[in-house]
Structure formats: structure tokens, C-alpha cells
Design a protein around this motif. Structure first.
Motif, short mmCIF file in Angstrom:
data_model
loop_
_atom_site.label_atom_id
_atom_site.label_comp_id
_atom_site.label_asym_id
_atom_site.label_seq_id
_atom_site.Cartn_x
_atom_site.Cartn_y
_atom_site.Cartn_z
N LEU A 198 0.82 -1.20 0.00
CA LEU A 198 0.00 0.00 0.00
C LEU A 198 0.86 1.25 0.00
O LEU A 198 1.96 1.27 0.55
CB LEU A 198 -0.92 0.03 1.23
CG LEU A 198 -1.98 -1.07 1.35
CD1 LEU A 198 -2.91 -0.77 2.51
CD2 LEU A 198 -2.78 -1.21 0.06
N ARG A 199 0.35 2.30 -0.59
CA ARG A 199 1.05 3.58 -0.60
C ARG A 199 0.60 4.45 0.57
O ARG A 199 1.21 5.48 0.84
CB ARG A 199 0.80 4.29 -1.93
CG ARG A 199 1.30 3.50 -3.13
CD ARG A 199 1.08 4.24 -4.45
NE ARG A 199 1.52 3.42 -5.58
CZ ARG A 199 0.72 2.62 -6.28
NH1 ARG A 199 -0.56 2.52 -5.94
NH2 ARG A 199 1.19 1.91 -7.28
N SER A 200 -0.45 4.07 1.27
CA SER A 200 -0.95 4.86 2.40
C SER A 200 -0.12 4.59 3.65
O SER A 200 0.61 3.60 3.71
CB SER A 200 -2.42 4.52 2.68
OG SER A 200 -2.52 3.19 3.16
N ARG A 201 -0.27 5.45 4.66
CA ARG A 201 0.51 5.32 5.88
C ARG A 201 -0.25 4.58 6.97
O ARG A 201 0.18 4.53 8.11
CB ARG A 201 0.89 6.74 6.39
CG ARG A 201 2.06 6.77 7.33
CD ARG A 201 2.13 8.10 8.05
NE ARG A 201 1.01 8.28 8.98
CZ ARG A 201 0.95 9.25 9.89
NH1 ARG A 201 1.89 10.14 9.99
NH2 ARG A 201 -0.10 9.35 10.71
N SER A 202 -1.37 4.01 6.66
CA SER A 202 -2.22 3.39 7.68
C SER A 202 -1.44 2.36 8.50
O SER A 202 -0.59 1.65 7.99
CB SER A 202 -3.42 2.70 7.01
OG SER A 202 -4.13 1.92 7.94
N ASP B 46 -4.27 9.73 14.37
CA ASP B 46 -5.29 9.33 13.40
C ASP B 46 -5.29 7.83 13.14
O ASP B 46 -5.70 7.36 12.08
CB ASP B 46 -5.07 10.07 12.07
CG ASP B 46 -3.69 9.78 11.47
OD1 ASP B 46 -2.84 9.19 12.17
OD2 ASP B 46 -3.47 10.15 10.30
N SER B 47 -4.87 7.06 14.12
CA SER B 47 -4.72 5.62 13.95
C SER B 47 -6.03 4.92 13.60
O SER B 47 -7.09 5.22 14.17
CB SER B 47 -4.16 5.00 15.23
OG SER B 47 -4.19 3.60 15.16
N ALA B 48 -5.95 3.98 12.68
CA ALA B 48 -7.11 3.14 12.33
C ALA B 48 -7.40 2.14 13.43
O ALA B 48 -8.44 1.47 13.41
CB ALA B 48 -6.84 2.42 11.01
N LEU B 49 -6.49 2.01 14.40
CA LEU B 49 -6.65 1.05 15.49
C LEU B 49 -7.22 1.69 16.75
O LEU B 49 -7.34 1.03 17.79
CB LEU B 49 -5.30 0.41 15.82
CG LEU B 49 -4.65 -0.39 14.69
CD1 LEU B 49 -3.16 -0.59 14.95
CD2 LEU B 49 -5.34 -1.73 14.53
N PHE B 50 -7.57 2.97 16.69
CA PHE B 50 -8.03 3.68 17.88
C PHE B 50 -9.24 2.97 18.50
O PHE B 50 -10.18 2.59 17.81
CB PHE B 50 -8.41 5.13 17.53
CG PHE B 50 -8.79 5.95 18.72
CD1 PHE B 50 -7.82 6.55 19.51
CD2 PHE B 50 -10.12 6.10 19.08
CE1 PHE B 50 -8.17 7.30 20.62
CE2 PHE B 50 -10.49 6.84 20.19
CZ PHE B 50 -9.51 7.44 20.97
#
Length: 835
Positions: free
Chosen positions: A447-451, A543-547
Motif C-alpha cells: 500500500l502507498r498509504s501510511r495506515s 489518526d490511527s485506524a486502530l483507535f
């Protein structure tokens, strides 16, 4: 096919003769000499070999295939007959194979599975100068087999650039050197323009080389990413029309590799963009110019992931010389270096085992049952200890012994973390998911995103399989991931297809077997902060997707000043964690030092490893546990928290000085800060028994604890050899000051401060420690002010005293200043009054 002539041919009789009388040999031969493809066949009819086979360790898959194919063609055979190869996920050998080229950890597996090496007569280690960990381990195992079980086994270490004398001494082996096939190579540095990327600098250098010189051009770049960028830059060059641009790296299909290694069928000129696989072991025909980026991707330990990662690093000078030499194989050549001439390179490559994580090595050593194998360079003890601790968490070691799970992990030929994860699931669907995760962890990010959500990478892979890859994903990277996952399913004999959807926590439930030390629980007071099973802390990005996830397992994290930063993780199910690791959930009563309150706290804790899940005050703690808590307090606060007196500090300094002054006086213990802190349980804990506060330890009890490791007679020896006071000629006893310089790890010269008049009649400087150490005399005026510092009293009386007498006599007329200090009577008083 007709056999070409190689420079190594003249040396082959000596190689055969040497191995007829010695079981080891070091062979040095530059690239192009032919050692890789000519030495193994030359040994096939050796009497000592009989019907046994030769196994050659080749560090790279491209080179292993190429060498095996070349040797097979020389015999007019297909690969897999007399000559074959075995690499990861590929096996081309048969019952008829007598020369077997192997890579990576395959040699270690062969030796571990059959320590007698039945049917093997010789082990050849090619390109040993590259110092891969697999080669170092294979050689160490082979030497042990030869010493313990197979005295007849031949071991040949071959290299192009190597400190052959050092290695020959290590192996106690003869050393032979071959000439290479080389012509003059002109070396130039091709400077980059301001803010120019390497692909654009490469394009300019290629255009120059093609215009200025005949033949093909070989370009060394660090990896596939840089090769792709350079290929794109060259595609837009009008200067290269009619030139064929090819690539060469370890992930290419065999057919494409073979095409690069053969001359162009139509005679066109070629530009080959290659990684360091082209540095040695493979021959590229027609190359007259080399362009060298000076970079390579090599394994380095990455604390973020817990694995060795391929980092772009500057090459060593030996590699630069080898790369340049590829231009002079068929005629004079030219080499262009893309780094400044002022840049200095390291002379030789550092061994891989000195700069990677060693869990795989530690597991191999445990399975072998002997951690004291002979390595050309010993593994770093700290890294080896950390590796063993990880293996215990993974269930691969029980203490120092390998477990049945550990032996199964070894058969997979991958990092122990991934092996543990691949073997943990019992459900076929989860096993297939583990294969996907192994591929995702080993490969570059698709992936190119920083997630930071690992599940997004897996979902991209699942979508790719249905033809719907996300827009922010690399299709090439996803295709490579899919292929790697298939290979893992094949390796595990798994027929199940990978799942198309999974619950949110499914990845974490599998991943926790690879990262048991990075299982983490959300902090009750800070939702972005997590406590890890290994005791550390880590934070999510804002901005974590794991929040909001209570439990996660972290596959990648970055060290920062306070808390590590979570880069990649997946949520997991707490109930699953309890089912998988019930023994790691502990309820315990603890009496601990509370640094914030500067007192003892008694609590009942429920923990997973070092993660505190619940903590409640304990009404009636066990008094016997207070001493442990107070010892922890000293460990946190330092030794200054203890009731030192001036006398105790001087006693400690005297003992430390004597230990340094009299090395043979080895009964004295180490009393440095580090040694005392390390041994607190032995000497301090007994003195704290029954106490509930640190300040309840009085000076006398502390002094006796400090001296507890020294018996009475030894204490008296300390007082004799390093006395507290000394009697001076005036009849008075004066104090000696002792000190130890921790920064220099050496004693400070002992000081005797005394009035000058008290030393009249004393010719030489007093000495202590059996006369070995002179005192540093601080000679004082009658008012106690310094006059002179010396360790040579005789010289002072002869040279300096007359000047001091002249100056001081008028200032202190009531005190004696005799002309002859040698015969004058020492005194601590002024002259008696006249009557």
C-alpha cells in the motif's frame, strides 16, 4: 558443448593433490577464474570421494541456478542428473545427482537432519567473502561434524576477495590462489548533479558509456525498486534507441534470468540493470563498461519489526573492486562510480552475523546441542542472549534445550517468529491466513498509504485475488504476495484456499504467535498508549485506524525517546489470548517500591506477562517481601540512597584501590557501582530483613553489609596495606585520602596533606601497598595552605625547599626553617618562646 578454458584450470591438479592429503582447503580466485563451475566437476573422480557427492553452498539463488545449469551443459545433461540444485521452494535433484548446489539454510538443514552426512564427501563454500550468516553457520556445523564424526569429510572455502591468510589459520588449512581473467579497467567517478536522483544520474552515465565505449553495459543498483525506476528513466532516452535494456535480480523467473546470462541472439548491444547478484558467481558476456551506484541492499537488524530487513547501504571497497572488474573480463573496460571520489568505503564487508537478529542462529545451535561451535567471527553475546529469550517466548526453547515445536519450526527454513505463527493454527482456514501473513510480513508494503492497520494490507491482497485491487496498492507487490502465500501453503501441504473475509480480530489471533512479546493492552488512562508484554510502552498515531482497540498485537514499531510508535498492528480477542496462553496470565501478591510515593506499596495484581490488567491494594502483605521491595528501591534510586559515611566511602575507595594496585590480591571483591547494584540481593537484602523503610537501615548495619563479603583477616590486610592514617616524623598520625576515578576505571594517587615542618628528617616519600604506591604529598604552610605537591620528597628538599624557606621564613618567623631539613627535628609546633 565444448568446454572453454578458464584461469582456474592450471590450478585444478594442485587442488586435487591438496585435498588428497588435507581435509580442508582455502581457495582464492577472482571473478571469472572459473572456481564455481570448474572445481566441483574436477573433484568427481577423486579417489577419496568414491561414489559420494559434492555439496556446494552458493549464497544467491540466481547464482545457484546458473552454476548448476552451466555445469550440466558442460556434461551435455539436463539439470537434475549429475548436477542439480536445491533452493527455497525449488528442488532439481535426483538419485543420480553427485554435485548439488544449495542456498540459504538448506545446508544447515542437511547437517541437522543427518549429522553423519551419509553419501556426502565434500562441502564447498562458494563466495565466502560475502559473509552470509548461512555460510558462517554451515561452516561451523561442518567443522564440528568433521572433528567429531567424519574425519574424511573435505571442506573447501572459496572466495574472490578474502583475508585468505586469516581464514587459512582459522581452518588450519593450505591456501591456494588462482589468477583471474582480467584486462585493464579505467575507473572514473561520475558526479551527480544537484538534487539529482540516482535513476537520472544512472541514465546520464549509461548514455555516456554507450556513446563512448563498445560492448554491453552492466549497471549495479541496490534493489528491484531502484532497477524499476532506472528502467523507466532509460525508456525515455533517445540516445539508447536500438539498445536492449534487461534486468537481473533474484526474483526474476528462471527463463528471464537465463536470457540475461546468454549472449544476445541478434547481436544487439545490451544494458543490464542488476543487483549485486551480478557481482560474482554469474558471468555476463560482452560487458565492457560497468556503472556502479556504490549501494547494495543488505540485511540489517530492524528493531521496528524484530527482523533483519534489507537496507540500502554503501558497499565495501572489496565489492567496488569486484564490480569494476566485471568490465575487464573480455577486453579492456571502463567503470564509472556514482559516488564522490572523496567518499571512503569500508575495506571489507562486515559479517552478517554481527548486524542481524540471531533468533534463527540460536535455534540452530540449540537443535545441534552445542553452542560453542567455532565461527570465524563469534556471534555477539548480547544479541545471542536476546535471541534465546525470544525463542523461549515462542515456545521453541525450554531453558536452553530445543522443544519439539522448535524442531518443527526449523524445518520451515524461515525466521522463528514466522515459523511459530505458521505452525500454531489447527484450523485449515487459519493456516491459510497464517500463510498470507507470513508473505505480508516478509515482503515490502503493497500500500502507498501510511495506515497502521495490517488488516488493510490483507484486504488489499484478498481484493487482488478477485480482480479488484485498491487504487492505492501496487499490483506487482500484491502479485508477489499472492505467489509467496501459495508457496507457503504448498510447503505446509495445505489444500485450503485463503479466506476472502475475516473478522476484525482474526489477523491478531494468528499474529500473536509470531509476536508474543508485542501483545499490547490499552492504557486505562490514555487510549492512545499501550503496555506491551515485554514491559515497554507504545503509542498509536493520533489518526490511527486502530483507535479504541483494547488489545492489539504489533508487527512493527519504531523506537522513540519515551514510548515506541506503533507502525503496524492488528486487534486480537482477549478470550482467544487466554485460551492460547493461560500460563502467562498470573495473579500475584506483590510488595513493590512506589517511586512516585517514595514508599512501599502492597498490591494484588493480575498480569499477562508484564502487562498489568488489574491491581488492588493488599490489606495484609507478607512482611518477608519488604526486603525485596527495598532492594528494588535502591536499584531505582541508586547507591546514594544508602547511609554512607565519610569513613565508609574511604574504606570502599581503599579496597577498590588495592584491588587495582595489587592484581594478585584477588580475594578482594569488586566494589564498583555496577558490581554492587548487580549483587544487591547477596549483600544488602539480609541487612534489610524486617525493615519497612529504607531509612531504617542505620550506618553501622549498612557498613557491616557492605563488608559482608570480606572476612576478618582480609579486612585487617586492607587496613595494613592501605592504612587510614600514617605516623609522620613529628610523631603525629595524619590522615591519608583515597579516591577511585570511575570514568578512568583507575585509582587516584593517595594524598597525605601535612605541614612541611612535620617531615623534617624524612628523606624519601612514604609508600603504601607493600611499597608499590607512593603517597602524593600536599606540603602545607604553618597556616595549612598548600606550598607544594610532590611524590618525590628527596627532590623537594634538594631543589625546591631553599626557595620555599627563603619566602616563608619572613612570613612565619615563629616556625622553624632550618638550613638543613635532613637533620632538623620534625615538629608540629612553633618554635618555643625565648625567656
Amino acid at each position: 558443448m565444448s568446454t572453454p578454458h578458464f584461469p582456474i584450470d592450471e590450478l585444478l591438479p594442485q587442488i586435487r593433490d591438496s585435498l588428497a592429503t588435507h581435509t580442508r582447503l582455502v581457495l582464492e580466485a577472482p571473478p571469472g577464474a572459473g572456481k564455481t563451475t570448474q572445481v566441483p566437476p574436477a573433484l568427481l573422480d577423486a579417489p577419496w570421494l568414491g561414489t559420494q557427492k559434492i555439496v556446494m553452498l552458493e549464497p544467491r539463488r540466481v547464482a545457484a541456478r546458473a552454476a548448476a545449469m552451466f555445469m550440466a551443459r558442460q556434461r551435455g545433461e539436463e539439470v537434475g542428473q549429475t548436477v542439480g540444485y536445491r533452493i527455497r521452494f525449488e528442488n532439481r535433484v535426483s538419485a543420480a545427482t553427485r554435485i548439488e548446489v544449495v542456498t540459504e539454510g538448506i545446508l544447515a538443514r542437511m547437517i541437522q537432519d543427518d549429522p553423519m552426512l551419509e553419501g556426502v564427501g565434500a562441502l564447498l563454500f562458494d563466495e565466502f567473502h560475502e559473509r552470509h550468516l548461512a555460510a558462517d553457520l554451515g561452516l561451523a556445523l561442518a567443522l564440528d561434524v568433521q572433528a567429531q564424526l567424519r574425519e574424511d569429510l573435505r571442506i573447501v572455502v572459496m572466495s574472490a576477495t578474502l583475508d585468505g591468510e586469516r581464514l587459512a589459520q582459522f581452518l588450519d588449512a593450505p591456501r591456494l590462489a588462482s589468477a583471474g581473467r582480467s584486462y585493464q579497467v579505467s575507473v572514473q567517478h561520475f558526479p551527480a548533479r544537484r538534487e539529482e536522483g540516482i535513476e537520472h544520474q544512472t541514465r546520464r552515465a549509461v548514455e555516456h558509456a554507450v556513446a563512448a565505449h563498445p560492448g554491453d553495459v552492466l549497471v549495479f543498483l541496490p534493489g528491484q525498486r531502484e532497477i524499476a525506476r532506472a528502467e523507466g528513466a532509460l525508456a525515455g532516452s533517445t540516445e539508447l534507441q536500438g539498445i536492449e535494456v534487461l534486468t537481473l535480480h533474484g526474483e526474476l523467473p528462471v527463463e528471464q534470468q537465463s536470457r540475461v546470462l546468454q549472449p544476445a541472439a541478434d547481436g544487439r548491444r545490451r544494458v543490464v540493470l542488476a543487483t549485486n547478484v551480478a557481482e560474482s558467481s554469474v558471468t555476463l558476456p560482452g560487458v565492457r563498461a560497468v556503472i556502479d551506484s556504490g549501494l547494495a541492499r543488505e540485511p540489517r537488524y530492524d528493531p521496528n519489526s524484530g527482523f533483519a530487513r534489507l537496507d540500502v547501504v554503501p558497499i565495501a571497497q572489496a565489492s567496488a573492486d569486484q564490480r569494476a572488474g566485471r568490465a575487464g573480463r573480455v577486453a579492456e573496460g571502463w567503470a564509472y562510480r556514482l559516488w564522490p571520489q572523496s567518499q571512503r568505503l569500508e575495506p571489507q564487508r562486515r559479517p552478517e552475523l554481527a548486524q542481524v537478529e540471531l533468533a534463527g542462529l540460536a535455534l540452530e545451535l540449540a537443535a545441534w546441542g552445542d553452542a560453542d561451535l567455532r565461527f570465524p567471527d563469534a556471534p555477539p553475546p548480547g544479541a545471542l542472549a536476546a535471541a534465546r529469550e525470544l525463542l523461549q517466548r515462542l515456545g521453541a526453547l525450554d531453558g536452553v534445550a530445543v522443544t519439539p515445536l522448535g524442531r518443527r519450526m526449523l524445518t520451515l527454513g524461515t525466521h522463528p517468529r514466522l515459523a511459530a505463527m505458521l505452525l500454531a493454527p489447527t484450523d485449515a482456514r487459519e493456516q491459510a491466513l497464517a500463510c498470507d501473513l507470513a508473505a505480508l510480513i516478509e515482503a515490502r508494503d503493497p500500500l502507498r498509504s501510511r495506515s497502521d492497520a495490517l488488516v488493510e494490507r490483507w484486504q488489499a491482497l484478498a481484493a487482488f485475488r478477485t480482480g479488484r485491487a485498491p487504487a492505492d496498492a501496487s499490483r506487482g507487490a500484491l502479485a508477489a504476495l499472492d505467489q509467496a502465500a501459495k508457496q507457503w501453503r504448498r510447503r505446509l501441504h495445505l489444500d485450503a484456499s485463503p479466506p476472502t473475509t475475516v473478522p476484525a480480530h482474526a489477523l491478531g489471533d494468528v499474529l500473536l504467535h509470531a509476536f508474543p512479546d508485542r501483545i499490547a493492552r490499552q492504557h486505562p488512562a490514555d487510549p492512545l498508549r499501550y503496555q506491551l508484554a515485554n514491559g515497554r510502552s507504545a503509542k498509536l498515531f493520533d489518526d490511527s485506524a486502530l483507535f479504541g482497540e483494547r488489545w492489539i498485537v504489533i508487527s512493527e514499531l519504531r523506537d522513540e525517546a519515551r514510548d515506541a510508535r506503533v507502525l503496524r498492528a492488528a486487534p486480537l480477542d482477549e478470550a482467544r489470548l487466554e485460551r492460547e496462553f493461560p500460563q502467562r496470565f498470573i495473579t500475584e501478591d506483590r510488595v513493590v517500591w512506589d517511586a512516585d510515593a517514595r514508599g512501599i506499596a502492597a498490591v494484588r495484581e493480575r498480569r499477562f506477562d508484564r502487562i498489568v490488567i488489574d491491581s488492588r491494594p493488599l490489606a495484609k502483605p507478607d512482611p518477608s517481601r519488604y526486603a525485596d521491595a527495598l532492594v528494588d528501591a535502591v536499584r531505582q534510586l541508586g547507591l546514594d540512597a544508602l547511609p554512607w559515611t565519610e569513613g565508609l566511602m574511604q574504606w570502599r575507595a581503599r579496597a577498590r584501590c588495592l584491588r587495582a594496585w595489587l592484581p594478585e590480591f584477588d580475594a578482594l571483591p569488586d566494589l564498583s557501582d555496577a558490581a554492587l547494584l548487580q549483587s544487591l540481593e547477596r549483600w544488602l537484602k539480609p541487612a534489610l530483613s524486617g525493615k519497612t523503610r529504607l531509612d531504617a537501615l542505620d550506618e553501622a548495619a549498612f557498613g557491616e553489609a557492605l563488608k559482608s563479603g570480606i572476612d576478618w583477616s582480609l579486612r585487617q590486610r586492607i587496613d595494613t596495606l592501605a592504612p587510614v592514617r600514617i605516623v609522620v616524623p613529628s610523631g603525629m598520625d595524619r590522615r591519608i585520602e583515597y579516591a577511585f576515578d570511575d570514568a578512568a576505571d583507575a585509582p587516584v594517587p593517595p594524598v597525605l596533606a601535612v605541614k612541611l615542618q612535620e617531615l623534617f628528617g624524612l628523606a624519601d616519600t612514604p609508600r603504601i601497598a607493600e611499597g608499590r604506591v607512593p603517597l602524593t604529598l600536599h606540603l602545607l604552610s604553618p597556616a595549612g595552605r598548600p606550598l607544594q605537591v610532590t611524590q618525590d620528597l628527596r627532590s623537594f628538599w634538594e631543589r625546591t625547599y631553599p626557595e620555599v624557606r627563603k619566602e616563608m621564613k619572613g612570613r612565619y618567623p615563629k616556625h622553624p626553617w632550618p638550613d638543613d631539613p635532613w637533620t632538623a627535628t620534625a615538629t608540629h609546633r612553633a618554635k618555643p618562646r625565648a625567656h
